[in-house]
Design an enzyme around this catalytic site. Structure first.
Site, PDB file in Angstrom:
ATOM      1  N   CYS A  31      -5.349  -2.946   2.749  1.00  0.00           N
ATOM      2  CA  CYS A  31      -5.136  -2.919   4.193  1.00  0.00           C
ATOM      3  C   CYS A  31      -6.387  -3.346   4.960  1.00  0.00           C
ATOM      4  CB  CYS A  31      -4.660  -1.523   4.601  1.00  0.00           C
ATOM      5  SG  CYS A  31      -3.909  -1.482   6.252  1.00  0.00           S
ATOM      6  N   GLU A  39       0.844  -1.200   0.000  1.00  0.00           N
ATOM      7  CA  GLU A  39       0.000   0.000   0.000  1.00  0.00           C
ATOM      8  C   GLU A  39       0.879   1.249   0.000  1.00  0.00           C
ATOM      9  OE1 GLU A  39      -3.428   1.963   2.936  1.00  0.00           O
ATOM     10  OE2 GLU A  39      -2.054   0.426   3.688  1.00  0.00           O
ATOM     11  N   LYS A  88      -9.674   2.196  -2.853  1.00  0.00           N
ATOM     12  CA  LYS A  88     -10.118   1.693  -1.557  1.00  0.00           C
ATOM     13  C   LYS A  88     -11.515   2.197  -1.259  1.00  0.00           C
ATOM     14  CE  LYS A  88      -8.480   1.121   3.197  1.00  0.00           C
ATOM     15  NZ  LYS A  88      -7.418   1.457   4.176  1.00  0.00           N
TER      16      LYS A  88
END
Length: 521
Positions: free
Chosen positions: A390, A280, A340
């Protein structure tokens, strides 16, 4: 006609008389909740969880008032949450530079909020017990397990959700893991509570049926581990997963930008592979802030070697509009980005009225835009790779939703993460445990590329096949295939767990009705 007095089903506990538990009772409840930390990784002593919950259920099952049960559940949930999420203190003091007392208050306030879900579990269960006049067996084996599971499910979506340290995660290698493809992590939470209820029933006259039920639940889970819900598909692909081990205090410091970019360029181009994945925000700046020709050079490497590159980086879409993204550069240049969708409160989006707090934290990229709930995977040969970034892999229902609703379902999952914010704490092994649960639920292999751990490959049955050491620079190389087919959990999501919970409550209501009839006879 004289009515014979019936023997109470549960003996009262003198220490819990009155409307609320004693301070000592609350302290012990908090310690019992704290002990749950040992059930999760890196310790993995999952039976501790059964015992901790059994202690709580025993105290709540002593005929106490709803208020007392609610306060005990709150104290237990507070201890559970502080134990499971204490690593946030590292982030707040080391990287957000909050004073120690403010960081301590922050962890305590979060624990008090999370404890409300434990209060819900025990308070609602006790209210139903009194309302329906439930016998102890129905209370311990039906109602409490369901309200415990519902409390964890609510914690997973109320105010966008924070389901870290849900009880089911501790059982990724235990017998109960066999239920993951059927009812998911929250369904396993119900079964954990059922096992705890069976342990409490050992104090009652019906101890042998309780022992039998406990044995059946665990044996059935172990048997389900042998079922293959999905099957390998397509051509094998080679993968290289990068772990740069960039110190967090340098990651977004422009003084170190060139050295970070040089490191990742060298790691990416060191050798070809069908898929090369970075962590990330491995590239920590927007494309227009990169040195001239940086992305173009990576695209040339991709085209020349036939390698698909999955790059973690932020993307700018307009003034104050940016996303935490994965960009895929493929040999036949086709634009691909994954944004995301489930953002971290305070870290990636600002809840209404809390800008003052996020300004104190002074974090980079702390007000990102959300990606779509349904995003397409990208192709690597005939494999389809679906990224998640994540914290997103904490939400199993959202991954299942993407798989069952995609026109072409992914065959592989890819998690890119950076948990360096939390230092050398239990956050990394806990996150790896969460990823294992996602593979169990979906039957899909998971590739993990992280900054300092846990970079790993997990097969579609939850087994870690390769793992890099934490807190070291490294590259993980492997050859693997994806899987096709849907588990029941992917097909139905949390609906199966909720329907079964509703049926259990209905059964408890009938048990209470029958019990009342016997008492009045």
């Amino acid at each position: 006609m004289l009515r014979r007095r019936t023997k109470p089903t549960v003996a009262p506990d003198p220490s819990l008389r009155g409307n609320r538990p004693s301070p000592l009772g609350l302290a012990v409840a908090t310690l019992a909740g704290l002990s749950s930390l040992l059930s999760f990784q890196p310790y993995g002593w999952w039976p501790v969880q059964f015992l901790a919950l059994a202690w709580l259920f025993y105290q709540v099952g002593m005929g106490s008032s709803t208020r007392r049960a609610t306060l005990l559940g709150w104290a237990f949930g507070f201890g559970w949450s502080v134990a499971g999420m204490h690593w946030l203190y590292v982030f707040m003091t080391r990287f957000a530079h909050l004073p120690i007392f403010l960081a301590t208050i922050g962890v305590i306030l979060l624990g008090l909020y999370m404890g409300l879900y434990g209060a819900f579990a025990t308070g609602v269960a006790t209210w139903l017990r009194r309302r329906w006049s439930l016998p102890v067996g129905a209370f311990l084996l039906l109602v409490l397990p369901v309200t415990w599971g519902l409390s964890e499910w609510l914690r997973g979506w109320v105010f966008t959700g924070f389901p870290w340290a849900a009880s089911g995660y501790a059982h990724d290698t235990a017998p109960l893991a066999g239920y993951a493809p059927l009812v998911g992590v929250y369904g396993i939470g119900v079964l954990v509570a059922l096992c705890a209820g069976c342990i409490v029933m050992l104090t009652q006259r019906a101890r042998w049926p309780a022992i039998g039920l406990l044995a059946v639940v665990l044996a059935a889970g172990a048997g389900l581990r042998t079922v293959a819900w999905t099957e390998e598909t397509g051509q094998p692909i080679t993968v290289r997963l990068l772990q740069g081990n960039i110190p967090q205090d340098r990651k977004f410091d422009l003084a170190f930008l060139n050295s970070i970019l040089d490191k990742y360029r060298g790691m990416i181009t060191q050798a070809p592979a069908d898929l090369v994945a970075t962590p990330e925000t491995a590239i920590p700046v927007f494309p227009h802030q990169l040195p001239d020709g940086y992305l173009e050079g990576l695209q040339q490497f991709s085209t020349a070697t036939g390698s698909t590159l999955a790059l973690g980086m932020p993307l700018l879409d307009g003034p104050q509009q940016y996303a935490n993204s994965v960009v895929a550069l493929s040999p036949q240049p086709q634009p691909y980005r994954y944004d995301k969708a489930h953002l971290v409160p305070f870290g990636e989006f600002i809840p209404p009225g809390f800008r003052w707090f996020t300004d104190m934290l002074n974090l980079p990229l702390n007000d990102a835009t959300r990606g779509k709930a349904l995003q397409a995977p990208f192709a690597v040969k005939d494999q389809l790779v679906l990224p998640n970034i994540c914290y997103e892999d904490v939400f199993g229902e959202e991954i299942a939703y993407q798989l069952r609703n995609a026109p072409r379902p992914a065959t592989l999952l890819l998690n890119v993460s950076n948990l360096s914010w939390y230092g050398q704490s239990v956050a990394i092994p806990q996150h790896l445990q969460i990823s294992r649960m996602r593979t169990l639920e979906t039957g899909r292999p998971m590739l993990r590329s992280t900054n300092d751990g846990a970079t790993a490959i997990i097969d579609g049955r939850g087994t870690i096949t390769q793992l890099l050491p934490f807190y070291e620079e490294g590259m993980l190389t492997a050859t693997l295939r994806g899987t096709a087919g849907f588990t029941p959990y992917v097909r139905f999501g949390n609906a199966a767990f909720l329907v079964l919970g509703a049926l259990a409550l209905l059964g408890a209501w009938f048990a209470g009705r029958r019990y009342r009839s016997k008492q009045s006879a």
